[in-house]
Design an enzyme around this catalytic site. Structure first.
Site, short mmCIF file in Angstrom:
data_model
loop_
_atom_site.label_atom_id
_atom_site.label_comp_id
_atom_site.label_asym_id
_atom_site.label_seq_id
_atom_site.Cartn_x
_atom_site.Cartn_y
_atom_site.Cartn_z
N LYS A 107 19.13 3.25 -4.12
CA LYS A 107 18.96 2.29 -5.23
C LYS A 107 20.20 2.19 -6.10
CE LYS A 107 13.98 1.97 -5.73
NZ LYS A 107 12.81 2.20 -6.59
N LYS A 191 11.30 -4.55 6.58
CA LYS A 191 10.02 -4.47 5.88
C LYS A 191 9.77 -5.72 5.05
CE LYS A 191 8.59 -1.19 2.91
NZ LYS A 191 8.46 0.05 2.15
N LYS A 194 9.50 -7.41 -1.69
CA LYS A 194 9.59 -8.33 -2.82
C LYS A 194 11.04 -8.66 -3.15
CE LYS A 194 8.78 -4.32 -5.68
NZ LYS A 194 7.71 -3.60 -6.35
P1 AMP Z 1 6.71 -0.95 -3.84
O1 AMP Z 1 6.36 -1.68 -5.09
O2 AMP Z 1 7.57 -1.69 -2.89
O3 AMP Z 1 7.21 0.44 -4.11
O4 AMP Z 1 5.35 -0.75 -3.05
C1 AMP Z 1 4.11 -0.40 -3.61
C2 AMP Z 1 3.22 0.14 -2.51
O5 AMP Z 1 3.13 -0.82 -1.42
C3 AMP Z 1 3.73 1.42 -1.87
O6 AMP Z 1 2.62 2.27 -1.58
C4 AMP Z 1 4.41 0.96 -0.59
O7 AMP Z 1 4.40 1.96 0.41
C5 AMP Z 1 3.56 -0.23 -0.19
N1 AMP Z 1 4.36 -1.22 0.55
C6 AMP Z 1 5.39 -1.95 0.06
N2 AMP Z 1 5.90 -2.77 1.00
C7 AMP Z 1 5.17 -2.56 2.13
C8 AMP Z 1 5.20 -3.11 3.46
N3 AMP Z 1 6.06 -4.06 3.80
N4 AMP Z 1 4.30 -2.64 4.36
C9 AMP Z 1 3.41 -1.68 4.01
N5 AMP Z 1 3.32 -1.14 2.79
C10 AMP Z 1 4.19 -1.55 1.85
#
Ligand code: AMP
Length: 328
Positions: A107, A191, A194
């Site tokens: 990051k 992946k 966002k």
């Molecule tokens: P983040 O805000 O990206 O940290 O994600 C919040 C939650 O969503 C975490 O538990 C991540 O593991 C899950 N997550 C985010 N992107 C994905 C994805 N593309 N596939 C599966 N799980 C995801």
């Protein structure tokens, strides 16, 4: 979840859908981590967006099936015990441990010296988020496993340094969504995220039925018909991703989905996938829109959740302060 940008199908299938089921297995708390969200973007330009996004995540929790009467839903910023414990943990954790955290390296990028101190100590706050409730199980994605390991190290060192062997438990990771790693609709090797520049790469939880169908229609595929066995999926990441999404949304085994669509062309499969996605996500996104139309009600849920969370955290923090030697 961090309230940054919009939630997408990956967040739903990889996290939220599984969290909802955990409510039937153990008492749960669901936090929207607004304090984590300011580790990268802070300042007046982001404040309004943070508030909006915090409400959106809370609305997604509720619309996705978290029942706030059973499981408190709250934002971290309303429970000061998270920050209090994080400070004490900052003094327990060692610099050497922090320097090994791979997510900070990713990051902060090439200019580590320009990253906030908060971004560096982010995993310490995460340890406090967990241990301030003496939580035993934490649903995490693969990318958070290292941070949970750090939480275990901090708990063990606190217990050892203060001679209180069983004070903090060793929290266990619950790796959720077995295999449900949702990939970008534009590139099956990345992946769904966002932060991807292309909005067509993801299905947002705020997309309407037309947008969902359109994004699935445009999703990248390959020129071959759908495979008949899982071995034939090798080297076809886009086909694999779409089949995984279908399986997760329909609560089926992926092998069963492969058999169902074996030999069919993508346009037939995409129509079925779009219908399924709209049918499954539609009620959730409609409920989110209904909830977001009344922000004051969401704020009431968050306040009530924070109240319940504090009822658990305050006595634990009182003991922590006494153990450390603070006069209370
Ligand atoms: P983040 O805000 O990206 O940290 O994600 C919040 C939650 O969503 C975490 O538990 C991540 O593991 C899950 N997550 C985010 N992107 C994905 C994805 N593309 N596939 C599966 N799980 C995801």
């Amino acid at each position: 979840m961090q309230p940054t940008n919009t939630l997408h199908l990956g967040n739903y299938l990889g996290a939220l859908k599984n969290w909802v089921k955990m409510q039937d297995q153990m008492p749960c708390l669901f936090c929207v981590v607004d304090m984590h969200a300011i580790t990268q973007d802070v300042g007046y330009a982001h404040a309004e967006e943070l508030t909006r996004s915090t409400r959106e995540v809370a609305a997604a929790y509720i619309a996705g099936g978290v029942d706030p009467t059973r499981s408190p839903i709250f934002n971290q910023g309303q429970v000061p015990e998270h920050g209090e414990l994080a400070w004490i943990f900052n003094c327990v954790a060692r610099l050497g441990w922090m320097d090994r955290m791979t997510q900070f390296k990713e990051k902060s990028g090439k200019h580590k010296e320009r990253a906030s101190v908060g971004l560096y100590t982010y995993p310490v706050l995460m340890a406090a988020d967990i241990l301030v409730y003496r939580a035993t199980h934490v649903p995490v994605g693969e990318d958070q496993k290292q941070h949970l390991e750090l939480a275990r190290d901090i708990a063990a060192k606190f217990n050892n340094d203060f001679g209180v062997p069983d004070f903090f438990p060793q929290p266990e990771p619950v790796i959720t969504g077995t295999g449900t790693r949702v990939m970008s609709l534009r590139d099956g090797s990345k992946k769904m995220s966002k932060s991807d520049e292309s909005d067509n790469s993801r299905i947002n939880l705020t997309d309407d039925a037309d947008a969902i169908a359109d994004k699935i229609r445009r999703a990248k595929t390959d020129p071959h018909p759908l495979p008949g066995t899982k071995e034939e999926l090798a080297g076809r990441p886009e086909a694999e991703n779409l089949l995984n999404i279908y399986a997760a949304l329909s609560d089926q085994d992926r092998d069963a989905v492969i058999i169902q669509f074996a030999g069919q062309n993508f346009s037939t499969f995409k129509t079925a996938l779009a219908d399924l996605t709209v049918a499954k996500l539609g009620p959730i996104t409609a409920e989110m829109r209904r909830l977001l139309a009344d922000p004051a009600e969401i704020d009431r849920v968050l306040k009530a959740g924070a109240h319940k969370a504090r009822a658990i955290a305050t006595p634990i923090m009182d003991e922590v302060k006494k153990t450390v030697g603070f006069i209370t």
